[in-house]
Design a protein around this motif. Sequence first.
Motif, PDB file in Angstrom:
ATOM      1  N   THR B 170      28.061   2.128  22.030  1.00 36.95           N
ATOM      2  CA  THR B 170      28.728   2.978  23.196  1.00 36.95           C
ATOM      3  C   THR B 170      29.883   3.895  22.724  1.00 36.95           C
ATOM      4  O   THR B 170      30.105   4.927  23.273  1.00 36.95           O
ATOM      5  N   ILE B 171      30.348   3.713  21.350  1.00 31.40           N
ATOM      6  CA  ILE B 171      31.188   4.449  20.781  1.00 31.40           C
ATOM      7  C   ILE B 171      32.661   4.379  21.560  1.00 31.40           C
ATOM      8  O   ILE B 171      33.523   4.235  20.833  1.00 31.40           O
ATOM      9  N   GLN B 172      32.464   4.651  22.710  1.00 32.26           N
ATOM     10  CA  GLN B 172      33.777   4.330  23.500  1.00 32.26           C
ATOM     11  C   GLN B 172      34.134   2.862  23.624  1.00 32.26           C
ATOM     12  O   GLN B 172      33.261   2.182  23.539  1.00 32.26           O
ATOM     13  N   SER B 173      35.391   2.478  23.790  1.00 32.50           N
ATOM     14  CA  SER B 173      35.900   1.192  24.047  1.00 32.50           C
ATOM     15  C   SER B 173      35.350   0.742  25.280  1.00 32.50           C
ATOM     16  O   SER B 173      34.946   1.392  26.092  1.00 32.50           O
ATOM     17  N   LEU B 174      34.740  -0.705  25.307  1.00 31.74           N
ATOM     18  CA  LEU B 174      34.314  -1.113  26.458  1.00 31.74           C
ATOM     19  C   LEU B 174      35.355  -1.858  27.237  1.00 31.74           C
ATOM     20  O   LEU B 174      35.419  -3.080  27.095  1.00 31.74           O
ATOM     21  N   GLU B 175      35.861  -1.357  28.280  1.00 35.04           N
ATOM     22  CA  GLU B 175      36.670  -2.043  28.982  1.00 35.04           C
ATOM     23  C   GLU B 175      35.993  -3.062  29.905  1.00 35.04           C
ATOM     24  O   GLU B 175      36.840  -4.198  30.236  1.00 35.04           O
ATOM     25  N   LEU B 176      34.781  -2.831  30.075  1.00 36.07           N
ATOM     26  CA  LEU B 176      34.201  -3.877  30.807  1.00 36.07           C
ATOM     27  C   LEU B 176      34.301  -5.355  30.198  1.00 36.07           C
ATOM     28  O   LEU B 176      34.504  -6.436  31.090  1.00 36.07           O
ATOM     29  N   MET B 177      34.535  -5.534  29.035  1.00 37.32           N
ATOM     30  CA  MET B 177      34.464  -6.818  28.300  1.00 37.32           C
ATOM     31  C   MET B 177      35.592  -7.259  28.633  1.00 37.32           C
ATOM     32  O   MET B 177      35.791  -8.604  28.640  1.00 37.32           O
ATOM     33  N   ASN B 178      36.726  -6.647  29.178  1.00 34.48           N
ATOM     34  CA  ASN B 178      37.831  -7.354  29.568  1.00 34.48           C
ATOM     35  C   ASN B 178      37.527  -8.350  30.571  1.00 34.48           C
ATOM     36  O   ASN B 178      38.588  -9.443  30.585  1.00 34.48           O
ATOM     37  N   ILE B 179      36.559  -8.281  31.445  1.00 33.24           N
ATOM     38  CA  ILE B 179      36.220  -9.207  32.422  1.00 33.24           C
ATOM     39  C   ILE B 179      36.221 -10.578  31.971  1.00 33.24           C
ATOM     40  O   ILE B 179      36.768 -11.549  32.487  1.00 33.24           O
TER      41      ILE B 179
END
Lengths: 268, 259
Positions: B170-179
């Motif tokens: 995704t290159i971008q940071s995956l904020e979703l993983m914070n869940i």
Amino acid sequence: MRLYLAYFKIKFLNEIQYKVAALAGIATQFAWGFMYIMLFTTFINNSDTNAISSSQIVTYIWLQQAFYMLFAFWSVDKDIFDSISSGNLAYELTKPVNLYDIWFIKTLALKVGKTVLRALPIFLICMLPFLGEFTMTAPVSIMAAVWFVITMFFSTILILSYIMIIYILTITAISPLGVKITFSLMGDFFSGGLIPIPLMPDIVQTILKYTPFYYIQNIPYNIYNGYISGNLEIIKIVGIQVFWIVILIALGKLLMKNSMKKVVIQGG
Amino acid sequence: MFKIYLTYLKIHIKSLMQYKMSFILTAIGQAFSSMFSLLAIYFLFEKFGDIQGYTFEDVLICFVISYLGFSISECFFRGFDNFSSIISNAEFDRILVRPIGIILQVLGTKIEFVKIGRAILAIVVFIALFYYCPYLLSVDKIITMFFMIIGTVVIFSSLHILKAGLTFFTIQSLELMNIFTDGGRDLAQYPLNIYKKWVLNFFTFVLPLSMVNYYPLLYVIEKSNNILYVFAPFTSLLFILPCYLVWKLGVKKYQSVGS
């Protein structure tokens, strides 16, 4: 006035560009919403303390998740903190505008922008009946809906005037990060960010009534779900909200004036 | 290999000591945030009393272990947590050309000792727990709790590696993983069966958090005599595999984004 509108528009339009971030935010909000609802309803259903009903708490939590960015104390304008630490503040000071007002408008625009993207989808999904016990209810009465909108407005102004004080204190603070963390954590906890105020022990609730924290997100959500009712009671609350707004804004402006006298910009 | 990691550690401590005051204040800030989480638990128990047969002390054990494990993993695995910046500034290209392990180097890029601030409060509560609940002072229980902490570290560290591995795609940071990371930490403050059944199932069969937090807890608080629960945290080791696999696939697929 036109100037402030222009500042609002720029910040607002800038903020609503981040649609993917908002989508991730919505997913996170849902996860936390479900978690809190399960936790709090288990506590409520396990005890005969009749503090607040579980369906009221469900509605409270979804409202909180929908308007999270509006009332989260850490959702602030990072550019303002950067301008303080980098010295860009100097440019701001050369402009013929009131710095307090500009920061206020910018932060308002940022918070509204972030909220607009998140609130509507959360609202729509949470109202769907298939969520069962997790479904959010409509406002308990038309009057409650009207008061909800009115108190939302005052609560927003109130949290902004609190955040303004955080900005201003960091100008002269020895540890800007420390000030920021302490004040936002305190605000978050005592305004009911971690656990809703109706779920706190009675003695804590009584104390909080004498602080501005009680009158931020706690008020509109609990009017919406019917936990706080009675026109007279609500009019009194709105009065206290206005009182705290006046106090905090006056304090902010005073602090701003004092720190502007002392501010030293290094180098160029 | 271990020697190189020690060197990394030393460098990070040295750079930290240049800003002692800032370090102390930020660590206090971290401790502050966990204090409010603790206060929230206390308030809820004060108002409502026991929850599904769990006492305040039982929940504290959960809280302490979850927070301790999480902070240790956040301190040492921060490099993986912040992996998107390593990719986007092409730091990863440099890592690839060096003749030592990739994982070791990523670990070395960032070690955030301030996160330990959060652990300090957990340790204080831990000690208090032993004082107020003397029944915890038995060899089998201490060993179980030790396994629980290690298991929690393993799970959250694997999650950080998984997050980093997904960043390759995704290159971008995956904020979703914070869940799963922050969310998992917050959920595991309480015994997982106070939530709905599907939550416990998810955290048993998909993300084995219950194996390090819930089942062994039952043994510690004497709700179960099943000796197998003592060793349940070992299943967390299985969770490393899929996370490592995603990471490996990511490294294979990696294309530099330039600098």
